[in-house]
Design a protein around this motif. Structure first.
Motif, mmCIF file in Angstrom:
data_model
loop_
_atom_site.group_PDB
_atom_site.id
_atom_site.type_symbol
_atom_site.label_atom_id
_atom_site.label_comp_id
_atom_site.label_asym_id
_atom_site.label_seq_id
_atom_site.Cartn_x
_atom_site.Cartn_y
_atom_site.Cartn_z
ATOM 1 N N HIS A 119 3.105 -2.527 -8.296
ATOM 2 C CA HIS A 119 3.001 -2.235 -6.872
ATOM 3 C C HIS A 119 2.608 -3.489 -6.101
ATOM 4 O O HIS A 119 2.116 -4.463 -6.668
ATOM 5 C CB HIS A 119 1.978 -1.124 -6.602
ATOM 6 N N TYR A 156 0.019 0.515 3.233
ATOM 7 C CA TYR A 156 1.456 0.505 2.944
ATOM 8 C C TYR A 156 1.615 -0.029 1.532
ATOM 9 O O TYR A 156 0.946 -0.990 1.145
ATOM 10 C CB TYR A 156 2.228 -0.398 3.918
ATOM 11 N N TYR A 205 4.567 -0.633 -1.872
ATOM 12 C CA TYR A 205 5.836 -0.533 -2.579
ATOM 13 C C TYR A 205 5.456 -0.366 -4.036
ATOM 14 O O TYR A 205 4.609 -1.107 -4.539
ATOM 15 C CB TYR A 205 6.688 -1.801 -2.369
ATOM 16 N N TYR A 206 6.042 0.588 -4.744
ATOM 17 C CA TYR A 206 5.625 0.855 -6.109
ATOM 18 C C TYR A 206 6.808 1.145 -7.030
ATOM 19 O O TYR A 206 7.899 1.519 -6.602
ATOM 20 C CB TYR A 206 4.635 2.030 -6.158
ATOM 21 N N GLN A 234 10.029 5.131 -8.148
ATOM 22 C CA GLN A 234 10.156 3.859 -7.437
ATOM 23 C C GLN A 234 10.348 4.167 -5.969
ATOM 24 O O GLN A 234 11.246 4.926 -5.601
ATOM 25 C CB GLN A 234 11.336 3.062 -7.976
ATOM 26 N N GLN A 266 8.238 3.808 -1.751
ATOM 27 C CA GLN A 266 7.291 3.256 -0.802
ATOM 28 C C GLN A 266 6.341 4.352 -0.341
ATOM 29 O O GLN A 266 6.638 5.536 -0.486
ATOM 30 C CB GLN A 266 8.028 2.696 0.414
ATOM 31 N N THR A 312 3.005 5.192 2.729
ATOM 32 C CA THR A 312 2.197 4.776 3.860
ATOM 33 C C THR A 312 1.177 5.861 4.156
ATOM 34 O O THR A 312 1.355 7.018 3.750
ATOM 35 C CB THR A 312 3.065 4.469 5.098
ATOM 36 N N LEU A 360 4.623 9.577 0.558
ATOM 37 C CA LEU A 360 5.372 8.771 -0.406
ATOM 38 C C LEU A 360 6.819 9.221 -0.419
ATOM 39 O O LEU A 360 7.111 10.415 -0.386
ATOM 40 C CB LEU A 360 4.773 8.958 -1.811
ATOM 41 N N TYR A 398 10.490 8.348 -2.694
ATOM 42 C CA TYR A 398 10.814 7.718 -3.963
ATOM 43 C C TYR A 398 12.159 8.168 -4.518
ATOM 44 O O TYR A 398 12.698 9.208 -4.127
ATOM 45 C CB TYR A 398 9.722 8.035 -4.997
#
Length: 179
Positions: free
Chosen positions: A49, A81, A83-84, A105, A107, A109, A138, A140
């Motif tokens: 992340h 915020y 990204y993972y 996978q 993002q 916030t 989230l 994904y």
């Protein structure tokens, strides 16, 4: 005053992190931490992340006043915020439907509320212990957990629960005794 810090609990999960905090003369500060985890482990397990979590802090009493051994508390209002790319690891609190067998996978916030205490460790060093209650939205794509696994679908998730817990080491940019 400006301080530099790192969260030891994140380091324990192999997450690189650093932050700065900017203090006003009164009871307010702004913390700007960043965390990054680029690693993939055996069996394609990962908690990759990149996260930004700015926080506005309101201190109970003036910041860094009194002896260096005193404990000072604050509440914070945090935004985040991230990204993972995570999978194969049992992520607690129901953040994802099947984290042990699926790779997610995407993002996220959201925001949260922090309560923490800081305490003196010496003239230029402090410690901080705290926890954050967060709400995150989230989105994904999900995949089979193995490397290059098949696409399973897309989704969104709302999460309300524990967020970042911190045990941080802080370095003061100016001598605390002089401040």
């Amino acid at each position: 005053m400006l301080v530099v810090k790192t969260n030891v609990t994140e380091l324990a999960t192999t997450t690189l992190n650093a932050g700065v905090e900017i203090f006003s003369e009164g009871r307010f500060s702004v913390s700007l931490p960043v965390s990054y985890n680029p690693w993939t482990f055996n069996d394609n397990k990962k908690i990759k992340h990149l996260a930004f979590q700015p926080e506005f802090r309101i201190w109970f009493g003036e910041t860094f006043r009194g002896s260096f051994i005193n404990v000072q508390s604050f509440i914070g209002l945090q935004l985040h915020y991230l990204y993972y790319n995570t999978g194969g690891i049992n992520i607690p609190f129901g953040m994802f439907p099947d984290p042990k067998n699926t790779r997610y996978q995407g993002q996220g916030t959201g925001g949260g509320v922090t309560y923490a205490n800081q305490f003196g460790l010496g003239e230029r060093w402090r410690g901080e212990i705290g926890t954050t209650l967060v709400f995150s939205y989230l989105w994904y794509d999900s995949y089979e957990c193995k490397t290059c696994g098949a696409f399973k679908g897309a989704g969104t998730r709302r999460y309300l629960g524990p967020g970042k817990s911190s045990l941080s080491i802080i370095y003061l940019s100016v001598s605390y005794a002089l401040y």
